[in-house]
Scaffold this motif. Structure first.
Motif, PDB file in Angstrom:
ATOM      1  N   GLN A   1      26.733  44.993  58.260  1.00 39.04           N
ATOM      2  CA  GLN A   1      28.006  45.341  58.898  1.00 39.04           C
ATOM      3  C   GLN A   1      29.033  45.759  57.845  1.00 39.04           C
ATOM      4  N   GLU A   2      29.047  45.044  56.710  1.00 40.87           N
ATOM      5  CA  GLU A   2      29.966  45.400  55.626  1.00 40.87           C
ATOM      6  C   GLU A   2      29.630  46.780  55.055  1.00 40.87           C
TER       7      GLU A   2
ATOM      8  N   LEU B   1      17.027  47.209  62.584  1.00 34.05           N
ATOM      9  CA  LEU B   1      17.793  45.999  62.315  1.00 34.05           C
ATOM     10  C   LEU B   1      18.118  45.301  63.631  1.00 34.05           C
ATOM     11  N   SER B   2      18.343  44.021  63.535  1.00 40.34           N
ATOM     12  CA  SER B   2      18.751  43.283  64.730  1.00 40.34           C
ATOM     13  C   SER B   2      20.142  43.728  65.156  1.00 40.34           C
ATOM     14  N   ASP B   3      20.462  43.469  66.418  1.00 42.69           N
ATOM     15  CA  ASP B   3      21.784  43.823  66.930  1.00 42.69           C
ATOM     16  C   ASP B   3      22.446  42.548  67.432  1.00 42.69           C
TER      17      ASP B   3
ATOM     18  N   LEU C   1      21.466  53.948  66.014  1.00 41.52           N
ATOM     19  CA  LEU C   1      22.181  54.634  64.942  1.00 41.52           C
ATOM     20  C   LEU C   1      21.198  55.365  64.027  1.00 41.52           C
ATOM     21  N   HIS C   2      21.444  56.640  63.799  1.00 41.16           N
ATOM     22  CA  HIS C   2      20.693  57.452  62.835  1.00 41.16           C
ATOM     23  C   HIS C   2      21.668  57.783  61.708  1.00 41.16           C
ATOM     24  N   MET C   3      21.456  57.175  60.537  1.00 47.05           N
ATOM     25  CA  MET C   3      22.347  57.405  59.406  1.00 47.05           C
ATOM     26  C   MET C   3      21.866  58.636  58.645  1.00 47.05           C
TER      27      MET C   3
END
Length: 177
Positions: free
Chosen positions: A14-15, A5-7, A36-38
């Protein structure tokens, strides 16, 4: 599945991240060099083995003057950290970021990236790494020697070895692993 995803991410993302944070679903998420690794919540078999390790390690860790923290802590800093399934620490620490651990416990799950975490653990001077595979019903114990992890049959930190641990774990059914 990998997603980039873009940063900063779009507002909807974000939500979603904020909802994950509020609900505690992000407890196992990791940041690898700013990425980020979810991670999902572990399976029942994974948690079963984790609970057993908490019980099995408590007395030997305390006898060795170590503090068990089975359930995950952040090893590293806010920009680069991993969340192992447990650690043994040389001192009680509070706070979010832990610079090192005497021993890190990783329990494998399908699609797991445990072996990719070894360079970070070595850079943070984690002395030993325990890798438990519920699917294979196996235990690998690694000790840091000259900056690399090498297999050992017995911990140099606590009075526990590979064969003993394999025998003492009440392995969950394979279909649940």
């Amino acid at each position: 599945m990998r997603t980039l995803l873009s940063d900063p991410p779009p507002a909807e993302v974000q939500e979603a991240l904020e909802r994950r944070r509020r609900s505690g679903a992000d407890r196992h998420d990791e940041v690898w060099e700013g990425v980020l690794h979810m991670m999902p919540t572990p399976s029942g078999a994974h948690m079963d083995v984790q609970q057993q390790l908490a019980v099995l390690f408590d007395a030997p860790a305390r006898a060795a003057g170590l503090f068990p923290r089975i359930g995950g802590v952040n090893i590293g800093d806010a920009e680069d950290y991993r969340v192992p399934d447990g650690v043994l620490q040389r001192a009680r620490r509070s706070g979010v970021w832990h610079p090192t651990a005497a021993l890190v416990v990783e329990i494998l799950s399908p699609g797991d990236q445990t072996l990719d975490k070894l360079p970070l653990y070595a850079a943070h001077h984690v002395d030993e790494l325990l890798i438990v595979d519920p699917q294979q019903r196996s235990v690998d114990w690694l000790a840091l020697k000259a900056g690399e992890y090498r297999a050992v049959q017995r911990s140099g930190l606590i009075d526990v070895g590979v064969a003993e641990l394999v025998d003492r774990i009440d392995w969950p059914p394979l279909e649940d692993a």
